[in-house]
Scaffold this active site. Structure first.
Site, PDB file in Angstrom:
ATOM      1  N   LYS A   1      -0.191   6.695 -16.740  1.00  0.00           N
ATOM      2  CA  LYS A   1       0.240   6.819 -15.399  1.00  0.00           C
ATOM      3  C   LYS A   1       1.614   7.949 -15.394  1.00  0.00           C
ATOM      4  O   LYS A   1       1.667   8.386 -14.461  1.00  0.00           O
ATOM      5  CB  LYS A   1       0.862   5.482 -14.965  1.00  0.00           C
ATOM      6  CG  LYS A   1      -0.107   4.520 -14.737  1.00  0.00           C
ATOM      7  CD  LYS A   1       0.254   3.242 -13.792  1.00  0.00           C
ATOM      8  CE  LYS A   1      -0.898   2.551 -13.294  1.00  0.00           C
ATOM      9  NZ  LYS A   1      -0.640   1.522 -12.390  1.00  0.00           N
TER      10      LYS A   1
ATOM     11  N   GLY B   1      -4.745  -3.057 -12.929  1.00  0.00           N
ATOM     12  CA  GLY B   1      -5.107  -4.320 -12.451  1.00  0.00           C
ATOM     13  C   GLY B   1      -3.837  -5.162 -11.945  1.00  0.00           C
ATOM     14  O   GLY B   1      -3.932  -6.250 -11.898  1.00  0.00           O
TER      15      GLY B   1
ATOM     16  N   GLU C   1      10.208   3.902 -10.597  1.00  0.00           N
ATOM     17  CA  GLU C   1       9.833   4.623  -9.283  1.00  0.00           C
ATOM     18  C   GLU C   1      10.878   3.915  -8.088  1.00  0.00           C
ATOM     19  O   GLU C   1      10.925   2.675  -8.115  1.00  0.00           O
ATOM     20  CB  GLU C   1       8.362   4.218  -8.801  1.00  0.00           C
ATOM     21  CG  GLU C   1       7.608   5.526  -8.955  1.00  0.00           C
ATOM     22  CD  GLU C   1       5.927   5.018  -8.776  1.00  0.00           C
ATOM     23  OE1 GLU C   1       5.482   4.022  -8.226  1.00  0.00           O
ATOM     24  OE2 GLU C   1       5.168   5.734  -9.232  1.00  0.00           O
TER      25      GLU C   1
ATOM     26  N   GLU D   1      -5.161   7.616  -5.378  1.00  0.00           N
ATOM     27  CA  GLU D   1      -4.315   6.376  -4.495  1.00  0.00           C
ATOM     28  C   GLU D   1      -2.838   6.845  -4.384  1.00  0.00           C
ATOM     29  O   GLU D   1      -2.121   7.366  -5.015  1.00  0.00           O
ATOM     30  CB  GLU D   1      -4.019   5.070  -5.406  1.00  0.00           C
ATOM     31  CG  GLU D   1      -5.601   4.604  -5.857  1.00  0.00           C
ATOM     32  CD  GLU D   1      -5.552   3.129  -6.312  1.00  0.00           C
ATOM     33  OE1 GLU D   1      -6.596   2.296  -6.428  1.00  0.00           O
ATOM     34  OE2 GLU D   1      -4.345   2.925  -6.991  1.00  0.00           O
TER      35      GLU D   1
ATOM     36  N   GLU E   1      -1.565   6.708  -8.307  1.00  0.00           N
ATOM     37  CA  GLU E   1      -2.370   6.887  -9.415  1.00  0.00           C
ATOM     38  C   GLU E   1      -3.563   7.371  -9.295  1.00  0.00           C
ATOM     39  O   GLU E   1      -3.932   7.415  -8.156  1.00  0.00           O
ATOM     40  CB  GLU E   1      -2.283   5.458 -10.207  1.00  0.00           C
ATOM     41  CG  GLU E   1      -3.293   4.330  -9.629  1.00  0.00           C
ATOM     42  CD  GLU E   1      -3.850   3.464 -10.592  1.00  0.00           C
ATOM     43  OE1 GLU E   1      -3.952   3.598 -11.882  1.00  0.00           O
ATOM     44  OE2 GLU E   1      -4.242   2.203 -10.111  1.00  0.00           O
TER      45      GLU E   1
ATOM     46  N   ARG F   1     -13.123   7.025 -11.984  1.00  0.00           N
ATOM     47  CA  ARG F   1     -14.356   6.211 -11.888  1.00  0.00           C
ATOM     48  C   ARG F   1     -14.798   5.862 -10.462  1.00  0.00           C
ATOM     49  O   ARG F   1     -14.140   5.948  -9.660  1.00  0.00           O
ATOM     50  CB  ARG F   1     -14.068   4.930 -13.004  1.00  0.00           C
ATOM     51  CG  ARG F   1     -12.946   4.244 -12.276  1.00  0.00           C
ATOM     52  CD  ARG F   1     -12.907   2.646 -12.814  1.00  0.00           C
ATOM     53  NE  ARG F   1     -11.615   2.109 -12.681  1.00  0.00           N
ATOM     54  CZ  ARG F   1     -11.492   1.449 -11.410  1.00  0.00           C
ATOM     55  NH1 ARG F   1     -12.276   1.485 -10.374  1.00  0.00           N
ATOM     56  NH2 ARG F   1     -10.059   1.045 -11.346  1.00  0.00           N
TER      57      ARG F   1
ATOM     58  N   ARG G   1     -14.036  -8.851  -0.477  1.00  0.00           N
ATOM     59  CA  ARG G   1     -14.330  -9.172  -1.981  1.00  0.00           C
ATOM     60  C   ARG G   1     -14.229 -10.589  -1.938  1.00  0.00           C
ATOM     61  O   ARG G   1     -13.194 -11.653  -1.862  1.00  0.00           O
ATOM     62  CB  ARG G   1     -13.088  -8.663  -2.930  1.00  0.00           C
ATOM     63  CG  ARG G   1     -12.917  -7.415  -2.887  1.00  0.00           C
ATOM     64  CD  ARG G   1     -12.058  -7.129  -4.218  1.00  0.00           C
ATOM     65  NE  ARG G   1     -11.579  -5.521  -4.089  1.00  0.00           N
ATOM     66  CZ  ARG G   1     -11.286  -4.883  -5.412  1.00  0.00           C
ATOM     67  NH1 ARG G   1     -11.076  -5.476  -6.227  1.00  0.00           N
ATOM     68  NH2 ARG G   1     -11.042  -3.536  -5.005  1.00  0.00           N
TER      69      ARG G   1
END
Ligand code: ADP
Length: 446
Positions: free
Chosen positions: A116, A164, A200, A275, A287, A291, A337
């Site tokens: 990152k 995650g 940050e 993102e 980030e 994928r 989800r």
């Protein structure tokens, strides 16, 4: 075009990739652990190879076993899916070294974006706005204090190798900073084997907005609009929608152009997602995922483009067949989800599916590997289904989602369907008026 693709994953995403391959006339090879012999992707694939015992490190993360399966079956290419080895640069490199095509970006790009700190530096360099914070990693408390004096509080300490939703600690004030630093460091070391951290500004009420891109490694890059993934629990996405109810067309085009110009400059290849946190009309990069993403179907639904198909096409070396002008946004899409968890306590609920009935009808898509009689193994991610609904307007989409959730029967286990039913009738959600904290506050967790 490839004759045979090995799918290096499991669950709904393995099935999703299988479907794209079949529609392109490509043979599929499934890999699976001993716990997944009866899985849907294994049943449907043309060939299947058992690569090890249930524990992911012995099977779905076992690079040598997966490469052997690719060699034995003579697969031309490997699709890594989502999770497991999808963002492992060493795996991408090994796949290519063994003479197969890796369906994804170059190992170099995976490596940069996987760290990152390096990713933020790269983003800044190619013209993407980032969250204010430390320039690079933080080694000492003194360095952190210097950054804090400049950026102000609250601050968030983040792990360079985080993912995650793990490896993040908020510090509200100077006296809490050393503690947040050491907690984040030790957690990062334990979870990712890397204790590098950075700082940050902690944004108070942002939305999570991400831009889906597609590029061919030949300098062409287009975007498929944005997704709003602000409905999160523990920094993990629960419901996503496209387009974002918060953006207007000018903002959409502006951020889309910033991202595509930057990634074309990098010569990026394959699908990817950049993102951002969005607050008070400003975008801040957090980030990039190199994928496919779990929530990619909502972008497919509003653009009419099959992202996996395009990933496979550009992996053969073909140039992108479309330009930005060809992308027409149509209507609205939302994804829920659905996980095998208790909808109130989130306790895992693996087990045998006794009854299964998926909703259907116009504008309803279910990406799921479930079937009646299937036993969900306890070793893996709890995601069991993605319910994706499309409507000509956001309101039509919401009404359709309500009736689709009502129709959905997953018997024998607990799922989060009741939670989704409650979320989507909340006034704030109906109004599109929510930020990344809304869901946890509504659930009484904050
Ligand atoms: P991961 O790789 O673990 O998903 P991200 O950097 O993408 O980590 O952040 C995940 C989520 O954490 C974001 O969607 C947001 O909710 C929260 N977050 C991350 N950075 C910040 C920040 N600077 N301020 C406020 N919230 C943040």
């Amino acid at each position: 075009m490839f004759d045979k693709v090995l799918i290096a994953n499991r669950g709904e995403i393995a099935l999703r990739i299988h479907r794209a391959c079949k529609e392109m006339g490509i043979q599929t090879v499934a890999i699976h652990s001993t716990a997944d012999s009866d899985a849907m992707h294994v049943r449907l694939a043309d060939e299947a190879v058992c690569i090890g015992p249930p524990a992911p490190k012995d099977s779905y993360l076992n690079m040598a076993a997966i490469l052997s399966a690719a060699n034995i079956t003579g697969a031309d290419a490997v699709h890594p899916g989502v999770g497991f080895l999808a963002e492992n640069a060493d795996f991408a490199e090994m796949v290519e070294e063994h003479g197969h095509v890796f369906i994804g970006p170059t190992p170099e790009h995976i490596r940069i974006m996987g760290d990152k700190i390096a990713a933020k530096e790269k983003a800044r360099e190619i013209g993407i706005p980032v969250v204010p914070g430390s320039d690079g990693g933080i080694e000492t408390d003194a360095e952190a204090i210097a950054v804090a004096k400049e950026v102000g509080f609250p601050l968030i300490v983040k792990a360079a190798a985080g993912g995650g939703g793990r490896g993040m600690k908020v510090a509200e004030s100077m006296d809490r900073l050393p503690e947040a630093l050491s907690l984040c460091r030790s957690e990062a070391k334990a979870a990712f084997g890397d204790d590098a951290v950075y700082l940050e500004r902690y944004l108070g009420h942002p939305r999570h907005i991400e831009v889906q891109i597609l590029a061919d490694g030949q300098g062409n890059c287009i975007h498929l609009g944005e997704r709003d993934c602000s409905l999160q629990r523990r920094h993990q996405k629960v419901v996503e929608e496209a387009p974002s109810p918060a953006l207007n067309e000018e903002e959409r085009n502006r951020i889309g152009k910033t991202v595509t110009d930057a990634l074309a400059k990098m010569n990026y290849r394959s699908a990817g997602t950049v993102e951002f946190l969005y607050e008070d009309g400003e975008f801040f990069f957090i980030e990039m995922n190199t994928r496919l993403q779990v929530e990619h179907p909502i972008s497919e639904m509003i653009c009419g483009i099959d992202l996996v198909r395009e990933q496979i096409r550009v992996a053969t070396g073909a140039a992108l067949p479309i330009t930005q002008e060809d992308i027409k946004f149509n209507g609205h899409a939302i994804e829920c989800r659905i996980t095998a968890e208790d909808p109130d306590t989130f306790a895992p609920s693996p087990g045998r599916i006794t009854d299964y009935h998926a909703p259907g009808g116009l504008g309803v898509r279910v990406d799921s590997h479930l079937y009646s009689g299937y036993s969900i193994p306890p070793y893996y991610d709890s995601l069991v289904s993605k319910l994706i609904v499309h409507g000509n307007t956001r309101n039509e989409c919401l009404m359709r989602l309500r009736r689709a959730l009502e129709e959905y029967v997953i018997g024998g286990i607990k799922t989060t369907i009741p939670l989704h039913e409650r979320i989507i009738i909340e006034q704030a959600f109906i109004n599109g008026d929510y930020d990344i904290h809304w869901l946890e506050r509504w659930m009484g967790l904050k």
